[in-house]
Design a protein around this motif. Structure first.
Motif, PDB file in Angstrom:
ATOM      1  N   UNK A 165      10.050 -17.495  43.751  1.00  0.00           N
ATOM      2  CA  UNK A 165       9.491 -18.710  43.156  1.00  0.00           C
ATOM      3  C   UNK A 165       8.556 -19.434  44.117  1.00  0.00           C
ATOM      4  N   UNK A 166       8.850 -19.392  45.418  1.00  0.00           N
ATOM      5  CA  UNK A 166       7.971 -20.071  46.371  1.00  0.00           C
ATOM      6  C   UNK A 166       6.586 -19.437  46.356  1.00  0.00           C
ATOM      7  N   UNK A 167       6.533 -18.112  46.260  1.00  0.00           N
ATOM      8  CA  UNK A 167       5.243 -17.425  46.186  1.00  0.00           C
ATOM      9  C   UNK A 167       4.514 -17.785  44.887  1.00  0.00           C
ATOM     10  N   UNK A 168       5.262 -17.986  43.814  1.00  0.00           N
ATOM     11  CA  UNK A 168       4.670 -18.349  42.530  1.00  0.00           C
ATOM     12  C   UNK A 168       3.890 -19.649  42.641  1.00  0.00           C
ATOM     13  N   UNK A 169       4.459 -20.624  43.333  1.00  0.00           N
ATOM     14  CA  UNK A 169       3.845 -21.953  43.411  1.00  0.00           C
ATOM     15  C   UNK A 169       2.913 -22.112  44.602  1.00  0.00           C
ATOM     16  N   UNK A 170       3.121 -21.305  45.640  1.00  0.00           N
ATOM     17  CA  UNK A 170       2.369 -21.492  46.872  1.00  0.00           C
ATOM     18  C   UNK A 170       2.819 -22.705  47.662  1.00  0.00           C
ATOM     19  N   UNK A 171       3.998 -23.244  47.312  1.00  0.00           N
ATOM     20  CA  UNK A 171       4.540 -24.413  47.998  1.00  0.00           C
ATOM     21  C   UNK A 171       5.749 -24.026  48.834  1.00  0.00           C
ATOM     22  N   UNK A 172       6.016 -24.781  49.882  1.00  0.00           N
ATOM     23  CA  UNK A 172       7.237 -24.592  50.669  1.00  0.00           C
ATOM     24  C   UNK A 172       8.428 -25.139  49.888  1.00  0.00           C
ATOM     25  N   UNK A 173       9.623 -24.715  50.304  1.00  0.00           N
ATOM     26  CA  UNK A 173      10.832 -25.256  49.699  1.00  0.00           C
ATOM     27  C   UNK A 173      10.860 -26.773  49.931  1.00  0.00           C
ATOM     28  N   UNK A 174      10.854 -27.593  48.862  1.00  0.00           N
ATOM     29  CA  UNK A 174      10.772 -29.050  49.062  1.00  0.00           C
ATOM     30  C   UNK A 174      12.087 -29.662  49.524  1.00  0.00           C
ATOM     31  N   UNK A 175      11.967 -30.785  50.206  1.00  0.00           N
ATOM     32  CA  UNK A 175      13.138 -31.545  50.629  1.00  0.00           C
ATOM     33  C   UNK A 175      13.721 -32.288  49.426  1.00  0.00           C
ATOM     34  N   UNK A 176      15.046 -32.493  49.449  1.00  0.00           N
ATOM     35  CA  UNK A 176      15.698 -33.189  48.339  1.00  0.00           C
ATOM     36  C   UNK A 176      15.187 -34.609  48.171  1.00  0.00           C
ATOM     37  N   UNK A 177      14.863 -35.262  49.270  1.00  0.00           N
ATOM     38  CA  UNK A 177      14.409 -36.654  49.210  1.00  0.00           C
ATOM     39  C   UNK A 177      12.898 -36.688  49.427  1.00  0.00           C
ATOM     40  N   UNK A 178      12.182 -36.226  48.413  1.00  0.00           N
ATOM     41  CA  UNK A 178      10.725 -36.173  48.507  1.00  0.00           C
ATOM     42  C   UNK A 178      10.116 -36.121  47.115  1.00  0.00           C
ATOM     43  N   UNK A 179       8.864 -36.553  46.982  1.00  0.00           N
ATOM     44  CA  UNK A 179       8.174 -36.416  45.705  1.00  0.00           C
ATOM     45  C   UNK A 179       7.835 -34.958  45.423  1.00  0.00           C
ATOM     46  N   UNK A 180       7.779 -34.135  46.489  1.00  0.00           N
ATOM     47  CA  UNK A 180       7.445 -32.716  46.301  1.00  0.00           C
ATOM     48  C   UNK A 180       8.494 -31.986  45.476  1.00  0.00           C
ATOM     49  N   UNK A 181       9.733 -32.488  45.447  1.00  0.00           N
ATOM     50  CA  UNK A 181      10.764 -31.853  44.631  1.00  0.00           C
ATOM     51  C   UNK A 181      10.366 -31.879  43.155  1.00  0.00           C
ATOM     52  N   UNK A 182       9.775 -32.981  42.718  1.00  0.00           N
ATOM     53  CA  UNK A 182       9.279 -33.092  41.346  1.00  0.00           C
ATOM     54  C   UNK A 182       7.975 -32.319  41.153  1.00  0.00           C
ATOM     55  N   UNK A 183       7.061 -32.423  42.119  1.00  0.00           N
ATOM     56  CA  UNK A 183       5.776 -31.738  41.992  1.00  0.00           C
ATOM     57  C   UNK A 183       5.967 -30.227  41.926  1.00  0.00           C
ATOM     58  N   UNK A 184       6.995 -29.720  42.614  1.00  0.00           N
ATOM     59  CA  UNK A 184       7.305 -28.293  42.569  1.00  0.00           C
ATOM     60  C   UNK A 184       7.666 -27.864  41.144  1.00  0.00           C
TER      61      UNK A 184
END
Length: 418
Positions: A165-184
């Motif tokens: 899934x990380x390769x699918x998005x091109x994003x790193x594993x997001x932190x639990x306390x971050x906006x990136x968790x939603x953006x992922x």
């Protein structure tokens, strides 16, 4: 040839004429949309509203994550699906239970029923606590997908219907306390929409941003710009995009910036004696950094000599309490399941939250920020936005009264104009 309608929990749903993407913006209070629309910061959402449909709807009480996601995904109130909190007390055992097991969810989900009829379905959630209920009876061996951004790096074909899934998005594993968790969640949804063209997709975000930042703060604006851009990409791929929230959010801090809390267990212990009552905070989950297990709705169980009517009388006099209700009254007023309700339900005013015993709440994660949380009636109004106009029959329905957020799939599948 059109495919037959699918009946789920007593409602008949039309087969989607194009991919349907439902997004639950966790903590997406209407106040954020009002502000950012006025500022011109979310142009895609503005276009959806202009060209499609928008309303403020009534969400499920208590206004927490699990009850509202389950209402949306089953198309029913909590009295039918049974999930009335993130956490409840099993009165048979006296043990508090995390309310995220699929066995606790009553009835079918719209996703699983469509999948059983041959639809391709995707369910992505930010926090893994929701994944199994959202994916109840969803067979991932038949091309369906169900995973969380919390555990994206651990997704497997056997468990989630997808890997890498990380390769699918091109994003790193997001932190639990971050906006990136939603953006992922949104980024994965976009990639899967383009690659797989599923019939139905449910994307559930997390409310970390809204717990931390009020609408007037720059980080809130940045987050809404980011999600708005992704809503536009979903629409550009030809999807029907339907947006809602599980609950709103309110500032519940005092003038000094400290949480404005009613420590209800401590008050009841002084009044009736220790052990006579038990306060359960159904907002409780693993992520106390969001809210310190403080919300606008708690349940009280009478375990000794105190009777519910005496407890109600004592609580109703407390400044900041909006309602203190018996089991029967709260179930009748808010369409809740009686077997999972306490003896007394307590709802706070918009600027106040309720806790159990002060010593049992960890508020370390709130340092540096005002407490913003939810759970009461004041956080139960949520936006509904669909990027397509309604047909005449459903336009007329909106005139008759307040729309319920659990009707979103009904409106997005049956109500859009062809």
């Amino acid at each position: 040839m059109s495919k037959p309608a699918v009946t789920v929990n007593g409602t008949q749903y039309r087969w989607p004429d194009k991919p349907l993407v439902v997004v639950c913006i966790d903590g997406g209070d209407p106040a954020y949309f009002r502000r950012f629309l006025a500022e011109g910061a979310i142009p895609n959402t503005a276009r959806f509203i202009k060209q499609g449909f928008s309303a403020v709807a009534e969400g499920t009480m208590p206004s927490f994550t699990c009850p509202n996601n389950m209402s949306i995904i089953t198309g029913t109130p909590a009295s039918k699906h049974g999930i009335s909190g993130n956490y409840y007390l099993d009165t048979a055992t006296g043990k508090p239970i995390v309310m995220t097991g699929p066995e606790l969810l009553r009835g079918d989900t719209i996703l699983s029923r469509f999948a059983s009829m041959g639809a391709r379905v995707v369910s992505i959630t930010a926090k893994d606590k929701l994944r199994k209920q959202l994916g109840k009876n969803l067979d991932v061996s038949k091309g369906n997908i169900s995973f969380s951004s919390e555990f994206a790096s651990k997704a497997t074909l056997a468990e989630n219907g997808i890997e890498n899934v990380l390769a699918l998005t091109g994003m790193a594993q997001p932190d639990m306390y971050s906006m990136e968790l939603s953006l992922f969640v949104l980024e994965a949804g976009i990639q899967l929409l383009e690659r797989e063209r599923p019939d139905l997709m449910y994307l559930s975000l997390t409310d970390w941003v809204q717990h931390k930042y009020a609408p007037e703060e720059s980080e809130a604006k940045r987050f809404y710009r980011e999600i708005d851009a992704r809503f536009g990409r979903l629409a550009a791929l030809g999807a029907t995009v339907a947006l809602t929230a599980d609950h709103g959010m309110n500032d519940k801090s005092n003038a000094e910036g400290r949480p404005n809390v009613i420590w209800l267990q401590d008050i009841l212990d002084r009044k009736f004696g220790k052990g006579d009552t038990r306060v359960i905070c159904p907002i409780t989950d693993a992520f106390v950094g969001h809210h310190g297990a403080l919300g606008g709705f708690v349940r009280v169980y009478c375990q000794g000599k105190a009777k519910p009517r005496e407890v109600i009388a004592a609580i109703a006099a407390i400044d900041g309490v909006e309602q203190a209700l018996s089991r029967e009254d709260v179930c009748r007023l808010y369409d809740l399941p009686p077997d999972r309700e306490g003896d007394v339900a307590v709802i706070s005013r918009a600027d106040v939250c309720i806790g159990g015993a002060e010593a049992e709440h960890d508020l370390a994660g709130l340092k540096g920020h005002r407490l913003r949380t939810h759970g009461g009636v004041s956080e139960a109004r949520v936006p509904i936005i669909i990027n397509r106009p309604l047909n005449e029959a459903y336009r007329l329905r909106t005139v008759g009264g307040m729309l319920k957020s659990y009707e979103l799939f009904d409106y997005a599948l049956n109500g859009v104009a062809s």
